[in-house]
Write a protein that holds these residues in place. Structure first.
Motif, PDB file in Angstrom:
ATOM      1  N   TRP A 153       4.196  90.227 -27.319  1.00  0.00           N
ATOM      2  CA  TRP A 153       5.229  90.826 -28.906  1.00  0.00           C
ATOM      3  C   TRP A 153       5.046  90.732 -29.535  1.00  0.00           C
ATOM      4  CZ3 TRP A 153      10.334  92.143 -28.285  1.00  0.00           C
ATOM      5  CH2 TRP A 153      11.037  91.382 -29.678  1.00  0.00           C
ATOM      6  N   VAL A 154       5.052  91.590 -30.644  1.00  0.00           N
ATOM      7  CA  VAL A 154       4.392  91.998 -31.844  1.00  0.00           C
ATOM      8  C   VAL A 154       6.672  91.367 -32.435  1.00  0.00           C
ATOM      9  CG1 VAL A 154       4.068  93.308 -34.095  1.00  0.00           C
ATOM     10  CG2 VAL A 154       3.042  93.474 -31.829  1.00  0.00           C
ATOM     11  N   PRO A 155       7.077  90.019 -33.226  1.00  0.00           N
ATOM     12  CA  PRO A 155       7.603  90.401 -34.136  1.00  0.00           C
ATOM     13  C   PRO A 155       7.646  90.712 -35.451  1.00  0.00           C
ATOM     14  CG  PRO A 155       5.851  88.377 -34.497  1.00  0.00           C
ATOM     15  CD  PRO A 155       5.788  89.459 -33.836  1.00  0.00           C
ATOM     16  N   MET A 156       9.115  90.874 -36.138  1.00  0.00           N
ATOM     17  CA  MET A 156       9.902  92.194 -37.179  1.00  0.00           C
ATOM     18  C   MET A 156      10.378  90.634 -37.627  1.00  0.00           C
ATOM     19  SD  MET A 156       8.332  94.442 -36.995  1.00  0.00           S
ATOM     20  CE  MET A 156       8.906  96.038 -38.053  1.00  0.00           C
ATOM     21  N   ASN A 157      10.304  91.368 -39.510  1.00  0.00           N
ATOM     22  CA  ASN A 157      11.154  90.963 -40.152  1.00  0.00           C
ATOM     23  C   ASN A 157      11.586  91.643 -41.067  1.00  0.00           C
ATOM     24  OD1 ASN A 157       9.176  90.724 -42.133  1.00  0.00           O
ATOM     25  ND2 ASN A 157       8.112  89.084 -40.411  1.00  0.00           N
ATOM     26  N   CYS A 158      12.092  91.146 -41.823  1.00  0.00           N
ATOM     27  CA  CYS A 158      13.073  91.677 -42.967  1.00  0.00           C
ATOM     28  C   CYS A 158      13.344  90.930 -44.406  1.00  0.00           C
ATOM     29  CB  CYS A 158      14.061  93.135 -42.826  1.00  0.00           C
ATOM     30  SG  CYS A 158      15.664  91.814 -42.947  1.00  0.00           S
ATOM     31  N   THR A 159      13.288  92.124 -45.601  1.00  0.00           N
ATOM     32  CA  THR A 159      13.578  91.503 -47.349  1.00  0.00           C
ATOM     33  C   THR A 159      14.828  91.951 -47.309  1.00  0.00           C
ATOM     34  OG1 THR A 159      11.369  91.003 -47.863  1.00  0.00           O
ATOM     35  CG2 THR A 159      12.674  90.951 -48.916  1.00  0.00           C
ATOM     36  N   ALA A 160      15.760  90.925 -48.062  1.00  0.00           N
ATOM     37  CA  ALA A 160      17.257  91.354 -48.542  1.00  0.00           C
ATOM     38  C   ALA A 160      17.604  90.788 -50.351  1.00  0.00           C
ATOM     39  CB  ALA A 160      17.720  90.548 -47.088  1.00  0.00           C
ATOM     40  N   GLY A 161      18.464  91.468 -50.546  1.00  0.00           N
ATOM     41  CA  GLY A 161      18.663  91.415 -51.561  1.00  0.00           C
ATOM     42  C   GLY A 161      20.050  91.170 -52.034  1.00  0.00           C
ATOM     43  N   LEU A 162      20.995  90.496 -52.504  1.00  0.00           N
ATOM     44  CA  LEU A 162      22.406  90.146 -52.171  1.00  0.00           C
ATOM     45  C   LEU A 162      22.730  90.039 -53.531  1.00  0.00           C
ATOM     46  CD1 LEU A 162      24.595  88.936 -50.166  1.00  0.00           C
ATOM     47  CD2 LEU A 162      23.837  86.568 -51.133  1.00  0.00           C
ATOM     48  N   THR A 163      24.167  90.274 -53.787  1.00  0.00           N
ATOM     49  CA  THR A 163      24.817  90.400 -54.716  1.00  0.00           C
ATOM     50  C   THR A 163      26.552  90.387 -54.465  1.00  0.00           C
ATOM     51  OG1 THR A 163      25.453  91.589 -57.167  1.00  0.00           O
ATOM     52  CG2 THR A 163      25.570  92.516 -55.144  1.00  0.00           C
ATOM     53  N   ARG A 164      27.063  89.432 -55.322  1.00  0.00           N
ATOM     54  CA  ARG A 164      28.741  89.683 -54.867  1.00  0.00           C
ATOM     55  C   ARG A 164      29.440  90.920 -56.342  1.00  0.00           C
ATOM     56  NH1 ARG A 164      31.350  87.708 -59.671  1.00  0.00           N
ATOM     57  NH2 ARG A 164      30.186  86.194 -60.881  1.00  0.00           N
ATOM     58  N   TYR A 165      30.088  91.193 -56.366  1.00  0.00           N
ATOM     59  CA  TYR A 165      31.087  92.213 -57.043  1.00  0.00           C
ATOM     60  C   TYR A 165      31.605  91.266 -57.669  1.00  0.00           C
ATOM     61  CZ  TYR A 165      34.308  95.884 -58.558  1.00  0.00           C
ATOM     62  OH  TYR A 165      35.268  96.599 -59.048  1.00  0.00           O
ATOM     63  N   ARG A 166      31.673  92.227 -59.261  1.00  0.00           N
ATOM     64  CA  ARG A 166      31.788  91.448 -60.759  1.00  0.00           C
ATOM     65  C   ARG A 166      33.141  92.022 -60.872  1.00  0.00           C
ATOM     66  NH1 ARG A 166      26.087  90.042 -63.245  1.00  0.00           N
ATOM     67  NH2 ARG A 166      25.568  88.719 -61.730  1.00  0.00           N
ATOM     68  N   THR A 167      33.763  91.321 -61.611  1.00  0.00           N
ATOM     69  CA  THR A 167      35.928  91.925 -61.762  1.00  0.00           C
ATOM     70  C   THR A 167      35.120  92.683 -62.741  1.00  0.00           C
ATOM     71  OG1 THR A 167      36.712  90.045 -60.693  1.00  0.00           O
ATOM     72  CG2 THR A 167      38.145  92.076 -62.409  1.00  0.00           C
ATOM     73  N   GLY A 168      35.963  94.021 -62.415  1.00  0.00           N
ATOM     74  CA  GLY A 168      36.161  95.365 -64.035  1.00  0.00           C
ATOM     75  C   GLY A 168      34.719  96.263 -63.549  1.00  0.00           C
ATOM     76  N   GLU A 169      33.920  95.792 -62.741  1.00  0.00           N
ATOM     77  CA  GLU A 169      32.390  96.749 -62.921  1.00  0.00           C
ATOM     78  C   GLU A 169      33.095  98.053 -61.688  1.00  0.00           C
ATOM     79  OE1 GLU A 169      29.047  95.227 -61.326  1.00  0.00           O
ATOM     80  OE2 GLU A 169      29.749  93.764 -59.430  1.00  0.00           O
ATOM     81  N   THR A 170      31.828  99.328 -62.229  1.00  0.00           N
ATOM     82  CA  THR A 170      31.619 100.415 -61.413  1.00  0.00           C
ATOM     83  C   THR A 170      31.075 100.011 -59.584  1.00  0.00           C
ATOM     84  OG1 THR A 170      29.926 101.225 -62.291  1.00  0.00           O
ATOM     85  CG2 THR A 170      32.228 101.907 -63.277  1.00  0.00           C
ATOM     86  N   LEU A 171      30.875 100.447 -58.806  1.00  0.00           N
ATOM     87  CA  LEU A 171      30.835 100.274 -57.624  1.00  0.00           C
ATOM     88  C   LEU A 171      29.101 100.718 -58.000  1.00  0.00           C
ATOM     89  CD1 LEU A 171      29.915 100.036 -54.735  1.00  0.00           C
ATOM     90  CD2 LEU A 171      30.151 102.245 -54.387  1.00  0.00           C
ATOM     91  N   GLN A 172      28.950 101.705 -58.897  1.00  0.00           N
ATOM     92  CA  GLN A 172      27.717 102.283 -58.860  1.00  0.00           C
ATOM     93  C   GLN A 172      26.424 100.598 -59.773  1.00  0.00           C
ATOM     94  OE1 GLN A 172      25.550 104.649 -57.806  1.00  0.00           O
ATOM     95  NE2 GLN A 172      27.456 105.139 -57.099  1.00  0.00           N
ATOM     96  N   GLN A 173      26.983 100.126 -60.694  1.00  0.00           N
ATOM     97  CA  GLN A 173      27.280  98.394 -60.764  1.00  0.00           C
ATOM     98  C   GLN A 173      26.525  97.710 -60.517  1.00  0.00           C
ATOM     99  OE1 GLN A 173      29.958  98.119 -63.831  1.00  0.00           O
ATOM    100  NE2 GLN A 173      28.794  98.617 -65.634  1.00  0.00           N
ATOM    101  N   MET A 174      26.930  97.515 -59.028  1.00  0.00           N
ATOM    102  CA  MET A 174      27.126  96.580 -57.795  1.00  0.00           C
ATOM    103  C   MET A 174      25.825  96.913 -57.607  1.00  0.00           C
ATOM    104  SD  MET A 174      29.589  95.381 -55.400  1.00  0.00           S
ATOM    105  CE  MET A 174      29.372  93.567 -54.488  1.00  0.00           C
ATOM    106  N   LEU A 175      25.545  98.501 -56.923  1.00  0.00           N
ATOM    107  CA  LEU A 175      24.866  98.788 -55.953  1.00  0.00           C
ATOM    108  C   LEU A 175      23.473  98.534 -56.663  1.00  0.00           C
ATOM    109  CD1 LEU A 175      26.564 102.321 -54.313  1.00  0.00           C
ATOM    110  CD2 LEU A 175      26.043  99.661 -53.896  1.00  0.00           C
ATOM    111  N   HIS A 176      23.460  98.700 -58.399  1.00  0.00           N
ATOM    112  CA  HIS A 176      22.014  99.404 -58.670  1.00  0.00           C
ATOM    113  C   HIS A 176      21.575  97.786 -58.568  1.00  0.00           C
ATOM    114  CE1 HIS A 176      19.560  99.576 -62.278  1.00  0.00           C
ATOM    115  NE2 HIS A 176      19.932  98.671 -63.055  1.00  0.00           N
ATOM    116  N   ARG A 177      22.953  96.553 -59.309  1.00  0.00           N
ATOM    117  CA  ARG A 177      22.018  95.023 -59.320  1.00  0.00           C
ATOM    118  C   ARG A 177      21.969  94.791 -57.725  1.00  0.00           C
ATOM    119  NH1 ARG A 177      26.445  93.573 -60.650  1.00  0.00           N
ATOM    120  NH2 ARG A 177      27.403  92.889 -58.974  1.00  0.00           N
TER     121      ARG A 177
END
Length: 377
Positions: free
Chosen positions: A334-358
């Protein structure tokens, strides 16, 4: 008689006729066609009445077929208008009304001497109008029955009437009708075949459209939403936040060892790793969360109505779950796998692209810090 052949020349009546036709659009159209057909049949009686009056004869012989016609017309209209026939294969009672109309023609032929020569052509016309709506067997049966009844009436009239039936013209009309009935049956069969072909084509087209819709919104490898569909969902979530102010988070997951798996074991094993992540990861998320394949080895997770600390806890639980349940077997090991993740929350007034960039920046920081961890921004 058949009532759907007048579709081209009829339009829905204004709302003031709702008391007569009802509010259901399909039923209104069918009832309107029935009324037009009734008007034509009653018009035939009117012309026959004028013929009787022009020859100085009374209308007594016409009273019985006219009364019976008004009776069955009222009954059929009432049944269709009430919706009691809506679940039937023939909701407008086309075959029943055609049979009653043919019976009316035969009865008028027997009782009224004016217009007898037109009876057989009239029967043929009525049957021709039904070839797109009745089965071939039904048309042949109705045509044959009409022929028998008309021929029987003609023969009886020849025997009992001193004046006969106006010479050979009725027999010529009946002979012509006898030749036309098989052709009408064949035309009805061809029409039914074309309807089945069109139905199959519509079904195939619907399946193709469903497939295209799935291809436009789903990732082919994993069955998850694709990036295009996920972006539309995120845009909708941003608008919902603007209305309600409810928070939401997004996370971007990256498979740590996918490139190594592809190099050592081939792309097929890499694809299986991706499919497993989609299956194991989506099954562990909340019902309100949504997972999508963002790119080759990246996955986007939407967590509605979730603050940043709640999103962090959910993502850490998911990471631990993947560590124990996600992997593959190689040479019995058995060869286990894992992942790395980034997390952010939506900030009022920002665009979706700004959130995706963050969130992308948060994933980059997590990668730079090592593997199998979560970084929020």
């Amino acid at each position: 008689m058949d009532t759907s052949v007048f579709a081209i020349n009829t339009r829905p009546m204004p709302g003031g006729w709702s008391w007569l036709l009802g509010d259901d659009p399909n039923r209104r159209t069918g009832l309107q066609r029935m009324l037009v057909a009734y008007a034509l049949l009653l018009g035939m009686h009117g012309l026959r009445a004028l013929g009787l009056l022009s020859t100085g004869q009374g209308l007594d012989d016409l009273a019985l077929p006219l009364s019976l016609d008004l009776l069955w017309m009222t009954l059929c209209f009432s049944l269709v208008r009430s919706g009691r026939t809506a679940q039937r294969p023939d909701p407008t009672l086309t075959s029943t009304q055609v049979a009653l109309a043919l019976l009316s023609v035969v009865m008028s032929y027997a009782l009224v001497d004016v217009g007898r020569a037109a009876a057989a052509p009239l029967v043929g016309t009525m049957l021709a109008l039904t070839v797109h709506h009745l089965r071939a067997r039904t048309i042949v049966m109705l045509g044959g029955l009409s022929l028998v009844l008309l021929a029987g009436c003609t023969w009886v009239l020849e025997l009992v009437s001193t004046e006969g039936v106006s010479g050979p013209r009725p027999w010529i009309g009946l002979a012509t009708l006898a030749l036309c009935v098989p052709g009408l049956g064949w035309a009805a069969h061809r029409a039914a075949t074309l309807r089945q072909t069109q139905k199959a084509q519509r079904s195939a087209l619907q399946e193709a459209l469903t497939t295209l819709d799935a291809l436009a919104t789903q990732d082919e490898l994993t069955g998850l939403a694709n990036q295009r569909h996920m972006q539309a969902v995120l845009q909708a979530e941003c608008k919902r936040h603007a209305r309600s102010g409810r928070p939401f988070c997004i996370a971007l997951l990256d498979i740590d060892q996918l490139q190594a798996v592809n190099e050592r074991h081939g792309l097929a094993q890499g694809d299986e790793v991706i499919r497993q992540l989609a299956r194991v990861g989506s099954s562990h998320l909340r019902a309100s969360d949504m997972m999508a394949r963002w790119s080759g080895e990246e996955f986007m997770i939407l967590m509605p109505e979730t603050p940043l600390d709640g999103g962090m806890r959910s993502l850490e639980r998911l990471r631990e779950h993947l560590r124990t349940r996600w992997g593959y077997y190689h040479d019995g090991r058995w060869v286990p796998m894992n992942c790395t993740a980034g997390l952010t929350r939506y900030r009022t007034g920002e665009t979706l692209q700004q959130m995706l960039h963050r969130v992308d920046q948060a994933l980059r920081e997590a990668r730079a810090s090592g593997q199998d961890q979560v970084v929020n921004s």
